[in-house]
Design a protein around this motif. Sequence first.
Motif, PDB file in Angstrom:
ATOM      1  N   PRO A 166      -2.191  -4.996 -12.471  1.00  9.31           N
ATOM      2  CA  PRO A 166      -1.986  -4.901 -11.034  1.00  9.31           C
ATOM      3  C   PRO A 166      -2.555  -6.119 -10.316  1.00  9.31           C
ATOM      4  CG  PRO A 166      -3.846  -3.552 -11.697  1.00  9.31           C
ATOM      5  CD  PRO A 166      -3.263  -4.103 -12.958  1.00  9.31           C
ATOM      6  N   LEU A 167      -1.956  -6.443  -9.178  1.00 10.11           N
ATOM      7  CA  LEU A 167      -2.445  -7.605  -8.429  1.00 10.11           C
ATOM      8  C   LEU A 167      -3.584  -7.205  -7.501  1.00 10.11           C
ATOM      9  CD1 LEU A 167      -1.129  -7.579  -5.206  1.00 10.11           C
ATOM     10  CD2 LEU A 167       0.900  -7.642  -6.635  1.00 10.11           C
ATOM     11  N   GLY A 168      -4.519  -8.135  -7.303  1.00 11.18           N
ATOM     12  CA  GLY A 168      -5.615  -7.906  -6.369  1.00 11.18           C
ATOM     13  C   GLY A 168      -5.169  -8.246  -4.958  1.00 11.18           C
ATOM     14  N   SER A 169      -4.422  -9.334  -4.831  1.00  9.03           N
ATOM     15  CA  SER A 169      -3.793  -9.770  -3.586  1.00  9.03           C
ATOM     16  C   SER A 169      -2.747 -10.820  -4.007  1.00  9.03           C
ATOM     17  CB  SER A 169      -4.843 -10.334  -2.607  1.00  9.03           C
ATOM     18  OG  SER A 169      -5.661 -11.288  -3.218  1.00  9.03           O
ATOM     19  N   PRO A 170      -1.944 -11.314  -3.073  1.00  8.02           N
ATOM     20  CA  PRO A 170      -0.868 -12.220  -3.493  1.00  8.02           C
ATOM     21  C   PRO A 170      -1.346 -13.424  -4.323  1.00  8.02           C
ATOM     22  CG  PRO A 170      -0.462 -11.482  -1.272  1.00  8.02           C
ATOM     23  CD  PRO A 170      -1.826 -10.948  -1.659  1.00  8.02           C
ATOM     24  N   ILE A 171      -0.516 -13.820  -5.258  1.00  8.96           N
ATOM     25  CA  ILE A 171      -0.792 -14.933  -6.169  1.00  8.96           C
ATOM     26  C   ILE A 171      -1.284 -16.160  -5.396  1.00  8.96           C
ATOM     27  CG2 ILE A 171       0.299 -16.621  -7.719  1.00  8.96           C
ATOM     28  CD1 ILE A 171       2.245 -14.406  -8.584  1.00  8.96           C
ATOM     29  N   GLY A 172      -2.360 -16.728  -5.850  1.00 13.27           N
ATOM     30  CA  GLY A 172      -2.842 -17.984  -5.280  1.00 13.27           C
ATOM     31  C   GLY A 172      -3.425 -17.861  -3.888  1.00 13.27           C
ATOM     32  N   SER A 173      -3.605 -16.628  -3.380  1.00  8.95           N
ATOM     33  CA  SER A 173      -4.056 -16.463  -1.998  1.00  8.95           C
ATOM     34  C   SER A 173      -5.583 -16.479  -1.871  1.00  8.95           C
ATOM     35  CB  SER A 173      -3.508 -15.155  -1.413  1.00  8.95           C
ATOM     36  OG  SER A 173      -4.120 -14.033  -2.038  1.00  8.95           O
ATOM     37  N   ASN A 174      -6.287 -16.274  -2.974  1.00 12.95           N
ATOM     38  CA  ASN A 174      -7.761 -16.232  -2.961  1.00 12.95           C
ATOM     39  C   ASN A 174      -8.311 -15.198  -1.986  1.00 12.95           C
ATOM     40  OD1 ASN A 174      -7.865 -18.314  -4.849  1.00 12.95           O
ATOM     41  ND2 ASN A 174      -7.877 -19.898  -3.264  1.00 12.95           N
ATOM     42  N   ARG A 175      -7.592 -14.102  -1.814  1.00 14.03           N
ATOM     43  CA  ARG A 175      -8.015 -13.100  -0.839  1.00 14.03           C
ATOM     44  C   ARG A 175      -8.828 -11.958  -1.436  1.00 14.03           C
ATOM     45  NH1 ARG A 175      -5.091 -12.961   3.980  1.00 14.03           N
ATOM     46  NH2 ARG A 175      -4.844 -10.716   3.916  1.00 14.03           N
ATOM     47  N   GLY A 176      -8.934 -11.925  -2.753  1.00 15.81           N
ATOM     48  CA  GLY A 176      -9.780 -10.908  -3.376  1.00 15.81           C
ATOM     49  C   GLY A 176      -9.048  -9.603  -3.670  1.00 15.81           C
ATOM     50  N   VAL A 177      -9.860  -8.542  -3.866  1.00 14.88           N
ATOM     51  CA  VAL A 177      -9.294  -7.274  -4.334  1.00 14.88           C
ATOM     52  C   VAL A 177      -8.896  -6.393  -3.155  1.00 14.88           C
ATOM     53  CG1 VAL A 177      -9.563  -5.561  -6.157  1.00 14.88           C
ATOM     54  CG2 VAL A 177     -11.125  -7.473  -6.060  1.00 14.88           C
ATOM     55  N   LEU A 194      -6.281   1.394  -4.878  1.00 13.40           N
ATOM     56  CA  LEU A 194      -5.172   1.709  -5.778  1.00 13.40           C
ATOM     57  C   LEU A 194      -5.517   1.331  -7.216  1.00 13.40           C
ATOM     58  CD1 LEU A 194      -2.341   0.463  -3.408  1.00 13.40           C
ATOM     59  CD2 LEU A 194      -2.917   2.828  -3.953  1.00 13.40           C
ATOM     60  N   ILE A 195      -6.263   0.253  -7.351  1.00  7.43           N
ATOM     61  CA  ILE A 195      -6.663  -0.173  -8.694  1.00  7.43           C
ATOM     62  C   ILE A 195      -7.646   0.838  -9.288  1.00  7.43           C
ATOM     63  CG2 ILE A 195      -8.071  -1.902  -9.903  1.00  7.43           C
ATOM     64  CD1 ILE A 195      -6.484  -4.004  -8.272  1.00  7.43           C
ATOM     65  N   GLU A 196      -8.537   1.341  -8.460  1.00  3.82           N
ATOM     66  CA  GLU A 196      -9.480   2.365  -8.925  1.00  3.82           C
ATOM     67  C   GLU A 196      -8.740   3.591  -9.456  1.00  3.82           C
ATOM     68  OE1 GLU A 196     -12.356   2.639  -5.624  1.00  3.82           O
ATOM     69  OE2 GLU A 196     -13.748   3.406  -7.153  1.00  3.82           O
ATOM     70  N   ILE A 197      -7.704   3.976  -8.752  1.00  4.55           N
ATOM     71  CA  ILE A 197      -6.916   5.134  -9.190  1.00  4.55           C
ATOM     72  C   ILE A 197      -6.271   4.825 -10.545  1.00  4.55           C
ATOM     73  CG2 ILE A 197      -4.845   6.510  -8.699  1.00  4.55           C
ATOM     74  CD1 ILE A 197      -5.569   6.173  -5.679  1.00  4.55           C
ATOM     75  N   MET A 198      -5.742   3.620 -10.675  1.00  2.00           N
ATOM     76  CA  MET A 198      -5.117   3.252 -11.950  1.00  2.00           C
ATOM     77  C   MET A 198      -6.132   3.264 -13.085  1.00  2.00           C
ATOM     78  SD  MET A 198      -2.412   0.292 -10.781  1.00  2.00           S
ATOM     79  CE  MET A 198      -1.838  -0.093 -12.415  1.00  2.00           C
TER      80      MET A 198
END
Lengths: 74, 260
Positions: free
Chosen positions: B152-163, B168-172
């Motif tokens: 799963p993505l944390g934020s858009p590719i190359g955006s350096n915006r973090g998680v 949603l990742i926690e649920i996964m």
Amino acid sequence: MDNDRIKKMLININGKSEEVKIESNLTELILSKGLCAEKVVIELNLRIVPRQEWKNTPLEEHDSIEIVSFVGGG
Amino acid sequence: MEDVLEIAGKKINNRLFIGTGKFSSYQIMKKALEEAKAELATVALRRVDESSKTENIMDYIPQNCSVMINTSGARDAQEAVRIARLAEAAGAGNWIKIEVIRDNKYLLPDNIETLKVVEILAKEGFITFPYMSPDLSVARRMVDAGASAVMPLGSPIGSNRGVKTRELIEIMVNEIKLPVIVDAGLGRPSEACECMELGCAAVLVNTAIAVAQNPPEMAQAFAQAVYAGRLAYLSGIPAAGKFASPSSPLTGFLREAKKS
């Protein structure tokens, strides 16, 4: 036969139309482009051609070829 | 502590995976992989150009680092499958990060096309790592289709915006039995650490390392953060409380009157 005139045909290489010598094979094509055979993969008319078959794979007019290699990527 | 991530029979100690794009040179990329002691790196496949005549990225991947080919550039399932097969024919192995993107603004993955690719490639014996928007239902389908991990993505590719997708990742992580590997958007080591504290199996970082002023040292910083986060997760992170809880004993204060 006119020896000064080498017969050419048109094929599509990586999306670009190019003239190549008729009766050339894939090995010759890679050599003529100055590419290193070990570093590239060839797809001829959507079929991947194993390196050992290049020599015996002649090109035909309007063939469509993709020549790819690895690059940096995420 | 012995803590190994095992995927398709391969044992991985270092849970920082590194993407090889955007480095200013292959030499610097190699140094970064070495400094981080990376065991898995992603590379892409493209049409040859002039640089293909001189340099081969594969020559710069350290010996103890495996490669995973990503299908970046694919806009639908068919293109991704084609790239995977080409990569395997090129001798790059059968570990594939499946990336199917039709959206150029946010580079968000197309989960439906990506699922189709997993269905096809897993049957052919590929070890598949679908890059996806963090959606539990789709992740479950990825599992059923034979994926080896989900990314799963944390934020858009190359955006350096973090998680940004943390919830949603926690649920996964809680619901998916496969390794959950956060890929994309991690801009600093603390964010990689955060993913590992949540229980993610690994993270994949590219831009934040590649465009740092000193990529080899940044790679090291990420590796240490990933290790710290993992160790913290394994150690059992205590729950957060609403009120204070003293760390020192509540008896023996100087002001207390001695009882005689």
